[in-house]
Design a protein around this motif. Sequence first.
Motif, short mmCIF file in Angstrom:
data_model
loop_
_atom_site.label_atom_id
_atom_site.label_comp_id
_atom_site.label_asym_id
_atom_site.label_seq_id
_atom_site.Cartn_x
_atom_site.Cartn_y
_atom_site.Cartn_z
N PHE A 1 84.79 -5.34 46.46
CA PHE A 1 84.80 -3.36 45.80
C PHE A 1 86.11 -3.06 47.37
O PHE A 1 87.38 -2.59 46.88
CB PHE A 1 83.73 -2.72 46.51
N LEU A 2 85.80 -3.12 48.41
CA LEU A 2 86.40 -3.06 49.50
C LEU A 2 87.46 -3.54 49.98
O LEU A 2 88.43 -3.21 49.74
CB LEU A 2 85.67 -2.69 51.03
N ALA A 3 88.00 -5.43 49.15
CA ALA A 3 88.72 -5.60 49.54
C ALA A 3 90.02 -5.34 48.37
O ALA A 3 90.37 -4.41 49.00
CB ALA A 3 88.68 -6.92 48.67
N HIS A 4 89.64 -4.25 47.16
CA HIS A 4 90.67 -3.48 46.55
C HIS A 4 90.84 -1.99 47.10
O HIS A 4 92.05 -2.10 46.97
CB HIS A 4 89.66 -3.43 44.80
N LEU A 5 90.62 -1.99 47.50
CA LEU A 5 89.86 -0.43 48.24
C LEU A 5 91.29 -0.53 49.43
O LEU A 5 92.61 -0.05 49.46
CB LEU A 5 89.10 0.36 48.89
N THR A 6 91.16 -1.56 50.37
CA THR A 6 91.89 -2.19 51.71
C THR A 6 93.70 -2.27 51.13
O THR A 6 94.68 -1.96 51.31
CB THR A 6 91.74 -3.48 52.26
N ASP A 7 93.72 -2.94 49.44
CA ASP A 7 94.40 -3.52 49.01
C ASP A 7 95.34 -2.11 48.54
O ASP A 7 96.85 -2.00 48.67
CB ASP A 7 95.11 -4.55 47.58
N GLU A 8 95.33 -0.85 48.09
CA GLU A 8 95.32 0.24 47.92
C GLU A 8 95.77 1.20 48.90
O GLU A 8 97.00 1.53 48.88
CB GLU A 8 93.97 0.65 46.90
N LEU A 9 94.94 1.27 49.87
CA LEU A 9 95.29 1.94 50.25
C LEU A 9 95.98 1.72 52.12
O LEU A 9 95.10 0.46 52.53
CB LEU A 9 93.86 2.55 51.45
N ASP A 10 96.83 1.78 52.72
CA ASP A 10 97.60 0.67 53.94
C ASP A 10 96.42 1.40 55.02
O ASP A 10 96.67 0.92 55.93
CB ASP A 10 98.84 1.55 54.00
N LEU A 11 95.98 2.82 55.14
CA LEU A 11 95.44 3.00 56.00
C LEU A 11 94.06 2.72 56.69
O LEU A 11 93.69 2.07 57.50
CB LEU A 11 94.22 4.57 55.86
N ILE A 12 93.71 1.71 55.64
CA ILE A 12 92.27 0.81 56.43
C ILE A 12 93.05 -0.02 56.65
O ILE A 12 93.56 -1.50 56.72
CB ILE A 12 91.74 -0.01 54.66
N LYS A 13 93.03 -1.52 58.27
CA LYS A 13 93.13 -1.88 59.40
C LYS A 13 92.46 -2.84 58.51
O LYS A 13 92.23 -4.30 58.56
CB LYS A 13 93.44 -1.63 60.30
N GLU A 14 91.02 -3.54 58.65
CA GLU A 14 89.89 -5.02 57.75
C GLU A 14 88.72 -4.05 57.64
O GLU A 14 88.38 -2.82 58.04
CB GLU A 14 89.74 -5.18 59.07
N VAL A 15 88.31 -4.85 56.81
CA VAL A 15 86.91 -4.70 56.11
C VAL A 15 86.10 -5.93 57.28
O VAL A 15 86.19 -6.76 56.50
CB VAL A 15 87.11 -4.95 54.87
#
Length: 152
Positions: free
Chosen positions: A61-75
């Motif tokens: 789930f969070l990988a998809h969110l990371t692809d969507e939002l440039d704000l996320i650096k890493e999960v």
Amino acid sequence: MTAGPRLLYDKALDVWEPGAHIGTFRGNQLAFAAGLESLAVFEDENILENVRQRSAEAKEFLAHLTDELDLIKEVRGVGLMIGVELRDTDEGREAARRVQKLALEKGLIIELGGRDDLVLRLLPPLNIAGDVLLDGLSRFASALREAAASCR
């Protein structure tokens, strides 16, 4: 494990002379019994397998969110102890605090940690059901999207 309470004590190891050992470090039988029962619950309810499954679901789930939002650096994380690190920018620092506030309004408690409080900590219970996890992640994603939009 369905046996009743057990006592963790071995007379052969109890070699103290009278008066040689005073204090509270000898052992806490109630804590030992509670620990054994906790291990039994982990085994009987297959908690570790639940953690493996829910962890994989959360990271996908969070990988998809990371692809969507440039704000996320890493999960990153281990099991269900997950950190979502935001980028080290003014926008990231502002968004982290905003996500925490918005998530609380949506019924989630998110801790901040890491350098400059840029890591959003997700710490669901180890026995969480899949639908409850998905609901929580959806609320988290909503808060993150709102925060990202308001910090631009």
